[in-house]
Scaffold this active site. Structure first.
Site, PDB file in Angstrom:
ATOM      1  N   ASN A 128       0.376   1.922  20.617  1.00  0.00           N
ATOM      2  CA  ASN A 128       1.213   1.020  19.821  1.00  0.00           C
ATOM      3  C   ASN A 128       2.426   0.540  20.598  1.00  0.00           C
ATOM      4  O   ASN A 128       2.927   1.204  21.490  1.00  0.00           O
ATOM      5  CB  ASN A 128       1.692   1.726  18.538  1.00  0.00           C
ATOM      6  N   GLY A 150      -0.012   0.770   8.650  1.00  0.00           N
ATOM      7  CA  GLY A 150      -0.763   1.455   7.597  1.00  0.00           C
ATOM      8  C   GLY A 150      -2.248   1.515   7.887  1.00  0.00           C
ATOM      9  O   GLY A 150      -2.894   2.546   7.669  1.00  0.00           O
ATOM     10  N   TYR A 188     -10.430 -10.061  10.309  1.00  0.00           N
ATOM     11  CA  TYR A 188     -11.715 -10.731  10.011  1.00  0.00           C
ATOM     12  C   TYR A 188     -11.576 -12.231   9.791  1.00  0.00           C
ATOM     13  O   TYR A 188     -12.532 -12.877   9.363  1.00  0.00           O
ATOM     14  CB  TYR A 188     -12.424 -10.063   8.827  1.00  0.00           C
ATOM     15  N   LYS A 236       0.812  -1.226   0.000  1.00  0.00           N
ATOM     16  CA  LYS A 236       0.000   0.000   0.000  1.00  0.00           C
ATOM     17  C   LYS A 236       0.846   1.277   0.000  1.00  0.00           C
ATOM     18  O   LYS A 236       0.490   2.255  -0.649  1.00  0.00           O
ATOM     19  CB  LYS A 236      -0.947  -0.002   1.204  1.00  0.00           C
ATOM     20  N   ASN A 271      -4.938   2.005  -1.298  1.00  0.00           N
ATOM     21  CA  ASN A 271      -5.500   0.658  -1.492  1.00  0.00           C
ATOM     22  C   ASN A 271      -6.173   0.578  -2.858  1.00  0.00           C
ATOM     23  O   ASN A 271      -6.786  -0.432  -3.192  1.00  0.00           O
ATOM     24  CB  ASN A 271      -6.490   0.293  -0.383  1.00  0.00           C
ATOM     25  N   ALA A 329       7.495   5.094  18.539  1.00  0.00           N
ATOM     26  CA  ALA A 329       7.983   6.021  17.504  1.00  0.00           C
ATOM     27  C   ALA A 329       7.076   6.005  16.272  1.00  0.00           C
ATOM     28  O   ALA A 329       6.898   7.036  15.613  1.00  0.00           O
ATOM     29  CB  ALA A 329       9.409   5.648  17.115  1.00  0.00           C
ATOM     30  N   GLY A 362      -2.492   0.048  17.367  1.00  0.00           N
ATOM     31  CA  GLY A 362      -1.639  -0.150  16.206  1.00  0.00           C
ATOM     32  C   GLY A 362      -1.159   1.179  15.647  1.00  0.00           C
ATOM     33  O   GLY A 362      -1.729   2.242  15.949  1.00  0.00           O
ATOM     34  N   ASP A 402     -10.084   2.673   2.330  1.00  0.00           N
ATOM     35  CA  ASP A 402     -10.153   1.925   3.597  1.00  0.00           C
ATOM     36  C   ASP A 402     -10.855   2.734   4.696  1.00  0.00           C
ATOM     37  O   ASP A 402     -11.635   2.188   5.483  1.00  0.00           O
ATOM     38  CB  ASP A 402      -8.746   1.534   4.070  1.00  0.00           C
ATOM     39  N   GLY A 420     -14.417  -6.762  10.860  1.00  0.00           N
ATOM     40  CA  GLY A 420     -13.509  -6.375   9.773  1.00  0.00           C
ATOM     41  C   GLY A 420     -14.016  -6.762   8.401  1.00  0.00           C
ATOM     42  O   GLY A 420     -13.641  -6.140   7.395  1.00  0.00           O
TER      43      GLY A 420
HETATM   44  P1  NAP Z   1       1.205  -3.384   9.576  1.00  0.00           P
HETATM   45  O1  NAP Z   1       1.511  -2.095   8.862  1.00  0.00           O
HETATM   46  O2  NAP Z   1       2.115  -4.529   9.436  1.00  0.00           O
HETATM   47  O3  NAP Z   1       1.030  -3.009  11.135  1.00  0.00           O
HETATM   48  C1  NAP Z   1       0.892  -4.020  12.093  1.00  0.00           C
HETATM   49  C2  NAP Z   1       0.592  -3.399  13.475  1.00  0.00           C
HETATM   50  O4  NAP Z   1       0.392  -4.471  14.387  1.00  0.00           O
HETATM   51  C3  NAP Z   1       1.696  -2.510  14.039  1.00  0.00           C
HETATM   52  O5  NAP Z   1       1.132  -1.459  14.768  1.00  0.00           O
HETATM   53  C4  NAP Z   1       2.413  -3.485  14.969  1.00  0.00           C
HETATM   54  O6  NAP Z   1       3.101  -2.853  16.049  1.00  0.00           O
HETATM   55  C5  NAP Z   1       1.269  -4.294  15.507  1.00  0.00           C
HETATM   56  N1  NAP Z   1       1.723  -5.594  16.007  1.00  0.00           N
HETATM   57  C6  NAP Z   1       2.049  -6.680  15.252  1.00  0.00           C
HETATM   58  N2  NAP Z   1       2.422  -7.695  16.065  1.00  0.00           N
HETATM   59  C7  NAP Z   1       2.329  -7.221  17.343  1.00  0.00           C
HETATM   60  C8  NAP Z   1       2.573  -7.783  18.622  1.00  0.00           C
HETATM   61  N3  NAP Z   1       3.000  -9.055  18.745  1.00  0.00           N
HETATM   62  N4  NAP Z   1       2.348  -7.024  19.716  1.00  0.00           N
HETATM   63  C9  NAP Z   1       1.914  -5.748  19.594  1.00  0.00           C
HETATM   64  N5  NAP Z   1       1.679  -5.146  18.412  1.00  0.00           N
HETATM   65  C10 NAP Z   1       1.884  -5.881  17.303  1.00  0.00           C
HETATM   66  O7  NAP Z   1      -0.227  -3.919   9.127  1.00  0.00           O
HETATM   67  P2  NAP Z   1      -1.496  -3.069   8.655  1.00  0.00           P
HETATM   68  O8  NAP Z   1      -1.505  -2.934   7.176  1.00  0.00           O
HETATM   69  O9  NAP Z   1      -1.569  -1.836   9.468  1.00  0.00           O
HETATM   70  O10 NAP Z   1      -2.703  -4.082   9.004  1.00  0.00           O
HETATM   71  C11 NAP Z   1      -3.063  -4.358  10.364  1.00  0.00           C
HETATM   72  C12 NAP Z   1      -4.220  -5.353  10.383  1.00  0.00           C
HETATM   73  O11 NAP Z   1      -5.397  -4.758   9.822  1.00  0.00           O
HETATM   74  C13 NAP Z   1      -3.960  -6.626   9.553  1.00  0.00           C
HETATM   75  O12 NAP Z   1      -4.468  -7.736  10.274  1.00  0.00           O
HETATM   76  C14 NAP Z   1      -4.761  -6.389   8.290  1.00  0.00           C
HETATM   77  O13 NAP Z   1      -5.162  -7.600   7.676  1.00  0.00           O
HETATM   78  C15 NAP Z   1      -5.956  -5.634   8.852  1.00  0.00           C
HETATM   79  N6  NAP Z   1      -6.649  -4.817   7.833  1.00  0.00           N
HETATM   80  C16 NAP Z   1      -7.968  -5.109   7.604  1.00  0.00           C
HETATM   81  C17 NAP Z   1      -8.689  -4.364   6.679  1.00  0.00           C
HETATM   82  C18 NAP Z   1     -10.140  -4.671   6.457  1.00  0.00           C
HETATM   83  O14 NAP Z   1     -10.708  -4.235   5.441  1.00  0.00           O
HETATM   84  N7  NAP Z   1     -10.801  -5.360   7.366  1.00  0.00           N
HETATM   85  C19 NAP Z   1      -8.052  -3.332   5.949  1.00  0.00           C
HETATM   86  C20 NAP Z   1      -6.704  -3.078   6.215  1.00  0.00           C
HETATM   87  C21 NAP Z   1      -6.023  -3.833   7.161  1.00  0.00           C
HETATM   88  P3  NAP Z   1       4.618  -2.324  15.880  1.00  0.00           P
HETATM   89  O15 NAP Z   1       4.497  -1.003  15.182  1.00  0.00           O
HETATM   90  O16 NAP Z   1       5.110  -2.223  17.258  1.00  0.00           O
HETATM   91  O17 NAP Z   1       5.348  -3.347  15.048  1.00  0.00           O
END
Ligand code: NAP
Length: 276
Positions: A150, A129, A217, A63, A84, A154, A126, A100, A238
């Protein structure tokens, strides 16, 4: 023709949803999933400037790169820091957008219609993105404060710097103070995903009337949503967000809204293995 790019992309529900809409609308079109290698993404997008493909949805992990590769960026994609949706204009330009945030707010409007985003602070878990896009959408919807919680502080601070004074940053150890007085809580981490690490969160500090939303989801009802519902709170899933972000994408590709005759949620649930 349109499609979705991601890596992995095999489990994407978007082809099922868009192809059902195409068939019901009587459009002679097709929507396909593609999974370019990271070092071929730019070449793939360059090659699509020819106009054969109307556009692409973009999912993890592309993205942010998709945004950078576009010639023109919508305000909401710029605020989200990610695209997206890429639309290939007839003149060869690539336009980046982000639906989104629309999908998130539309999911709240469908499943928790009483929530008014401007009425109370929102907690977002979180700072990836998805969290940034959600924060931008709630800021645009007038939320008085968006509280980002988060692990890596940072990353949340960087979002606050990009989106302004309405964003407040909290660490995981401060989550209960972040929840005080909130109108909604959104999980925008990957925690709670099937087979992954669980989201351990005590909801006691969250007001009883607050709505709980999980972007994860798979499963449809995550442990967070199950606990929120058991405690009497409204929930938003979701899958609803996924479907609602797809609607403006379809319109951008094919020039018409998706036909209302298709039950996209039922199709998606069946594809996910839930009984009808
Ligand atoms: P991303 O950029 O990889 O971000 C992941 C986030 O999760 C970061 O804030 C990360 O924290 C945190 N995280 C991961 N493992 C962790 C742990 N063990 N403990 C604490 N925090 C943790 O992913 P993203 O694109 O933002 O997506 C996040 C989720 O949203 C995914 O599951 C994705 O499938 C879902 N999503 C769903 C939709 C929908 O339409 N339903 C749309 C978009 C995204 P750190 O910064 O500390 O690493």
């Amino acid at each position: 023709m349109a499609g979705v790019i991601g890596r992995p992309v095999r489990h994407s529900l978007s082809p099922i949803i868009h192809n059902a809409w195409l068939a019901a609308a009587g459009v002679d079109g097709v929507y396909v999933a593609m999974s370019p290698a990271p070092d071929r993404l730019a070449a793939l997008i360059e090659g699509l400037r020819g106009g054969a493909v109307r556009g692409l949805n973009v999912t993890l992990p592309y993205k942010e790169q998709a945004l950078a590769l576009a010639d023109q960026v919508s305000d909401r994609a710029a605020a989200a820091g990610a695209a997206n949706l890429l639309v290939f204009a007839e003149d060869g330009r690539v336009l980046a957008d982000n639906t989104d945030g629309h999908g998130l707010l539309a999911a709240f409007a469908v499943q928790a219609p009483a929530l008014r985003p401007a009425d109370a602070p929102v907690v977002i878990l979180g700072a990836g993105g998805a969290a940034r896009g959600a924060a931008a959408a709630f800021v645009a919807a007038g939320a008085p404060q968006v509280r980002l919680v988060n692990r890596t502080r940072a990353k949340a601070v960087a979002i606050a710097e990009a989106l302004g004074a309405q964003i407040k940053v909290f660490g995981w150890d401060e989550v209960s103070s972040a929840m005080a007085g909130a109108g909604a809580l959104v999980n925008a981490t990957a925690l709670g995903l099937e087979g992954g690490a669980p989201l351990e969160l005590d909801l006691a500090g969250l007001p009883q009337e607050a709505v709980v939303m999980d972007m994860v989801y798979r499963p449809l009802l995550t442990p967070l949503l199950i606990r929120a519902r058991a405690s009497g709170r409204m929930i938003v899933d979701g899958l609803e967000m996924l479907i609602r972000q797809a609607e403006p994408s379809f319109e951008a590709f094919f020039g018409q809204p998706p036909p209302a005759s298709v039950d996209a949620r039922m199709l998606a649930l069946t594809a996910m293995g839930y009984p009808a």
